[in-house]
Motif scaffolding. Structure first.
Motif, PDB file in Angstrom:
ATOM      1  N   ALA A 107       0.855  -1.119  -0.048  1.00 10.36           N
ATOM      2  CA  ALA A 107      -0.079  -0.002  -0.128  1.00 10.36           C
ATOM      3  C   ALA A 107       0.942   1.288   0.083  1.00 10.36           C
ATOM      4  O   ALA A 107       0.655   2.168  -0.621  1.00 10.36           O
ATOM      5  N   ASN A 162       2.257   1.810  -3.447  1.00  9.65           N
ATOM      6  CA  ASN A 162       0.853   2.070  -4.193  1.00  9.65           C
ATOM      7  C   ASN A 162       0.777   3.844  -3.954  1.00  9.65           C
ATOM      8  O   ASN A 162       0.521   4.576  -5.180  1.00  9.65           O
ATOM      9  N   ASP A 163       0.979   4.114  -2.885  1.00  8.26           N
ATOM     10  CA  ASP A 163       0.602   5.702  -2.552  1.00  8.26           C
ATOM     11  C   ASP A 163       1.567   6.504  -3.047  1.00  8.26           C
ATOM     12  O   ASP A 163       1.578   7.617  -3.710  1.00  8.26           O
ATOM     13  N   GLU A 195       3.619   5.789  -5.427  1.00  6.70           N
ATOM     14  CA  GLU A 195       3.608   5.805  -7.226  1.00  6.70           C
ATOM     15  C   GLU A 195       2.367   6.695  -7.567  1.00  6.70           C
ATOM     16  O   GLU A 195       2.751   7.723  -8.378  1.00  6.70           O
ATOM     17  N   ARG A 236       9.256  -4.175  -8.955  1.00  8.94           N
ATOM     18  CA  ARG A 236       8.279  -2.664  -8.506  1.00  8.94           C
ATOM     19  C   ARG A 236       9.247  -1.672  -8.052  1.00  8.94           C
ATOM     20  O   ARG A 236       9.174  -0.315  -8.453  1.00  8.94           O
TER      21      ARG A 236
END
Length: 98
Positions: free
Chosen positions: A7, A10-11, A13, A50
């Motif tokens: 998470a 994700n934040d 990015e 990633r």
């Protein structure tokens, strides 16, 4: 505050793509409390990919700034380790928020 590693990535990015400053997000992370680390080799390889993609994103977003600084400078375009000296017209405190 607990952060899940997926998470958090994700934040990070999303903020980078939106052109937001990622420092406030990263400043709130207590790295010893981050959960969701890879449990096996496959997860570790996915995480490595990633992170490599995030590094490419950061480098890509940084490129226009580097080009601008290089254009403002009267010195040679290339410097050791890809560094571009700051021209006298740019403040050293450019990274700080106003």
């Amino acid at each position: 505050m607990l952060h899940s590693l997926p998470a958090l990535l994700n934040d990070l990015e999303a903020r980078l793509i939106a052109g937001e400053d990622p420092i406030p997000l990263l400043a709130t992370v207590r790295w010893q409390e981050v959960i969701g680390w890879p449990r096996d080799r496959e997860e570790a390889l996915r995480l490595q990919t990633r992170l490599r993609n995030l590094k490419i994103l950061i480098t890509t977003l940084e490129a226009p700034l580097r080009a601008t600084l290089a254009k403002l400078s009267d010195s040679a375009t290339y410097a050791p380790k890809g560094g571009v000296p700051l021209p006298p017209t740019v403040s050293v405190r450019l990274h700080q928020n106003a």
